[in-house]
Design an enzyme around this catalytic site. Structure first.
Site, short mmCIF file in Angstrom:
data_model
loop_
_atom_site.label_atom_id
_atom_site.label_comp_id
_atom_site.label_asym_id
_atom_site.label_seq_id
_atom_site.Cartn_x
_atom_site.Cartn_y
_atom_site.Cartn_z
N HIS A 176 0.88 -1.17 0.00
CA HIS A 176 0.00 0.00 0.00
C HIS A 176 0.92 1.23 0.00
O HIS A 176 0.95 2.00 0.95
CB HIS A 176 -0.94 -0.04 1.21
CG HIS A 176 -2.18 0.81 1.07
ND1 HIS A 176 -3.45 0.30 1.19
CD2 HIS A 176 -2.33 2.13 0.83
CE1 HIS A 176 -4.34 1.29 1.04
NE2 HIS A 176 -3.68 2.41 0.81
N GLU A 231 -4.18 -0.10 -5.40
CA GLU A 231 -4.23 1.05 -6.31
C GLU A 231 -2.91 1.31 -7.02
O GLU A 231 -2.29 2.36 -6.83
CB GLU A 231 -4.70 2.30 -5.57
CG GLU A 231 -6.06 2.13 -4.92
CD GLU A 231 -6.67 3.45 -4.41
OE1 GLU A 231 -5.99 4.48 -4.48
OE2 GLU A 231 -7.81 3.41 -3.96
N TYR A 281 -14.67 5.99 -4.73
CA TYR A 281 -15.02 7.18 -3.95
C TYR A 281 -15.91 8.16 -4.70
O TYR A 281 -16.83 8.71 -4.13
CB TYR A 281 -13.74 7.92 -3.50
CG TYR A 281 -12.95 7.12 -2.49
CD1 TYR A 281 -13.25 7.20 -1.14
CD2 TYR A 281 -11.94 6.24 -2.90
CE1 TYR A 281 -12.57 6.45 -0.20
CE2 TYR A 281 -11.25 5.48 -1.96
CZ TYR A 281 -11.56 5.59 -0.62
OH TYR A 281 -10.89 4.84 0.30
C1 FCB Z 1 -7.29 5.62 -1.50
C2 FCB Z 1 -6.15 4.99 -0.75
C3 FCB Z 1 -6.32 5.02 0.75
C4 FCB Z 1 -6.95 6.31 1.22
C5 FCB Z 1 -8.18 6.63 0.43
C6 FCB Z 1 -8.89 7.88 0.87
O1 FCB Z 1 -6.83 6.08 -2.73
O2 FCB Z 1 -5.96 3.66 -1.14
O3 FCB Z 1 -5.08 4.77 1.34
O4 FCB Z 1 -6.02 7.31 1.18
O5 FCB Z 1 -7.88 6.73 -0.93
#
Ligand code: FCB
Length: 490
Positions: free
Chosen positions: A116, A161, A293
């Site tokens: 991560h 990601e 998101y």
């Molecule tokens: C994502 C990330 C996570 C956090 C969220 C808000 O892109 O994976 O670590 O920062 O956004």
């Protein structure tokens, strides 16, 4: 166990652990980046973060009191293997072993992300993700973790990601290591695909072919400013290629989309793709993790000067959208969260249906979803985060609609268990369902946590209005959390 739908919460090592120089941990690119003046808002660093490294027992109790069925965490590579290659750090490995054992003893299935974003600094000094050797180092680290942690892990996730790693880290430079080299970003993307494949092979070589492995992608839902405009639809296709199919292509289909190679031909000849790499990248993915998101709005740029870029990924003179210089990323209409990201639960449903349509046999999981708002501790000692409850309510409803429609969904992990270090935004943005006081490090479950517990406990979607009246979490909840009952999804 991945036949069932499970509820959980997510975090990441650098965002919560702290103890940056303790017990033999080596520096990662995020230590270097956050300690570089001007990189992170307010000069914040992850040196202490939420101090999870020392308070993890309390955090496991919180998860247990929530009734969480899964917990998605990440391993700090430089804590377990300080230089990114070479010997393991026994104290670092012991930390994760104990944590995983405690989770399992509470009936919480650990979903463990190997990467991560916190690359050991030594590997960046040797070239970072744009060099091929980093993929081999990652596979060896994955093999060692499989050997050391083995059956304690319920589901492995190779990368979180990779788009952010490659394009925010090496193209726009708003994330560590802060480089702005578009061709290197494309090489990084490829080496991440290769790393995913090699690591998956390594994990299964250690633990058996059946070992469940996943990858978590932030898939961009991009809409055209004018759905009737061919130029705007073309802009969507560009963003889709360099935002999504740069990873979905190799991982799911074993190929890069032709248009991506075309759109970026002026930057690189892609000769870093070696024979066999795309076969390696395409492994069985037991669960495809979807981090969602908000959405993006694009238009073909036909104006003067650089195209506007309101993509919510942080300000930089350099674009993360490599090969898409003629695409405008327009401000998205309200409502917005404190990140300025728009709130579009319908687009999560759209994304899940589209993935199911493209990959009908592929199980999916929502591995991140949540929202930052400017929370306040009220006089009654509670955090009445109604806006977050509403966000979770509408997005979980969208997930359940997709599930009703037949999408093979295996779970949902809310981002995030705790308020934490939000990368280049530092501690200014709070995503937790549990509030953290950064002076005292005290944890206070917000109304959203109580609402989420109610959802898990009852198997129905509580209304937003119910949240403020729900009783606080207490230790007894840990005992009657109901995880042993058949996993519930409303
Ligand atoms: C994502 C990330 C996570 C956090 C969220 C808000 O892109 O994976 O670590 O920062 O956004």
């Amino acid at each position: 166990m991945w036949q069932d739908f499970r509820w959980g919460a997510a975090t990441a090592a650098y965002q919560i652990e702290g103890a940056a120089r303790e017990d033999g941990r080596g520096p990662s690119i995020w230590d270097t980046f956050s300690h570089t003046p001007g990189r992170v808002r307010g000069g914040d660093t992850g040196d202490v973060a939420t101090d999870h490294y020392h308070r993890w027992r309390e955090d496991v109790e919180l998860l247990s009191a929530l009734g969480a069925q899964t917990y998605r965490l990440s391993i700090s590579w430089s804590r377990v293997q300080p230089g990114g290659s070479g010997p393991l750090n026994p104290k670092g490995v012991a930390f994760y072993r104990e944590l995983l054992d405690a989770l399992r003893s509470r009936g919480i299935a650990p979903i463990v992300t190997l990467y991560h974003w916190d690359l050991p600094q030594e590997l960046e000094d040797a070239g970072g993700w744009p060099v091929r050797e980093t993929a081999y180092a990652f596979a060896e680290y994955a093999r060692l973790m499989a050997r050391e942690l083995g059956e304690r892990v319920a589901l492995w996730t190779t990368l979180n990601e990779p788009w952010c790693t490659a394009f925010l880290g090496y193209a726009s430079g708003v994330h560590a290591p802060g480089r702005t080299e578009p061709a290197a970003a494309l090489a990084a993307a490829h080496h991440l695909n290769l790393a995913h494949g090699l690591a998956t092979e390594a994990i299964r070589a250690e633990l058996g072919e059946d070992t469940p492995v996943s990858i978590a992608l932030n898939l961009h839902v991009t809409h055209p400013a004018d759905p009737e405009s061919a130029a705007d639809l073309e802009a969507v296709a560009r963003i889709d290629a360099v935002g999504n199919h740069v990873f979905l292509g190799p991982v799911m289909d074993g190929s890069y989309p032709a248009r991506l190679l075309r759109d970026t031909a002026h930057l690189t000849d892609w000769s870093f793709v070696r024979p066999g790499d795309l076969v390696t990248a395409r492994q069985r993915v037991d669960v495809l993790g979807v981090n969602y998101y908000s959405t993006q709005l694009v238009r073909r740029h036909d104006g003067e000067g650089p195209a506007p870029r309101a993509d919510g990924h942080g300000a930089s003179a350099a674009s993360p959208w490599v090969g898409a210089d003629d695409v405008e990323l327009l401000p998205v209409p309200p409502p917005h969260t404190a990140m300025g990201w728009n709130i579009r639960p319908d687009a999560l449903e759209e994304l899940l249906l589209a993935l199911d349509n493209a990959y009908p046999d592929q199980p999916l999981m929502v591995t991140e979803n949540g929202a930052a708002f400017d929370d306040e501790l009220s006089a009654d000692g509670r955090v009445h985060d109604t806006a977050r409850v509403a966000y979770l309510h509408s997005h979980i409803a969208a997930v359940l609609r997709a599930r009703e429609a037949g999408v093979d969904l295996r779970g949902y992990t809310a981002w995030s268990l705790l308020d934490n270090f939000e990368w280049s935004y530092g501690y200014a943005k709070r995503f937790g369902i549990v509030h953290v006081d950064y002076e005292t490090l005290q944890r206070t479950p917000k109304d959203s946590a109580l609402w989420y517990r109610e959802l898990i406990r009852t198997g129905r979607l509580p209304t937003v209005e119910e949240a403020a009246a729900l009783p606080p979490l207490d230790a007894d909840d840990a005992d009657d959390a109901g995880r042993d009952a058949s996993p519930a999804a409303p």
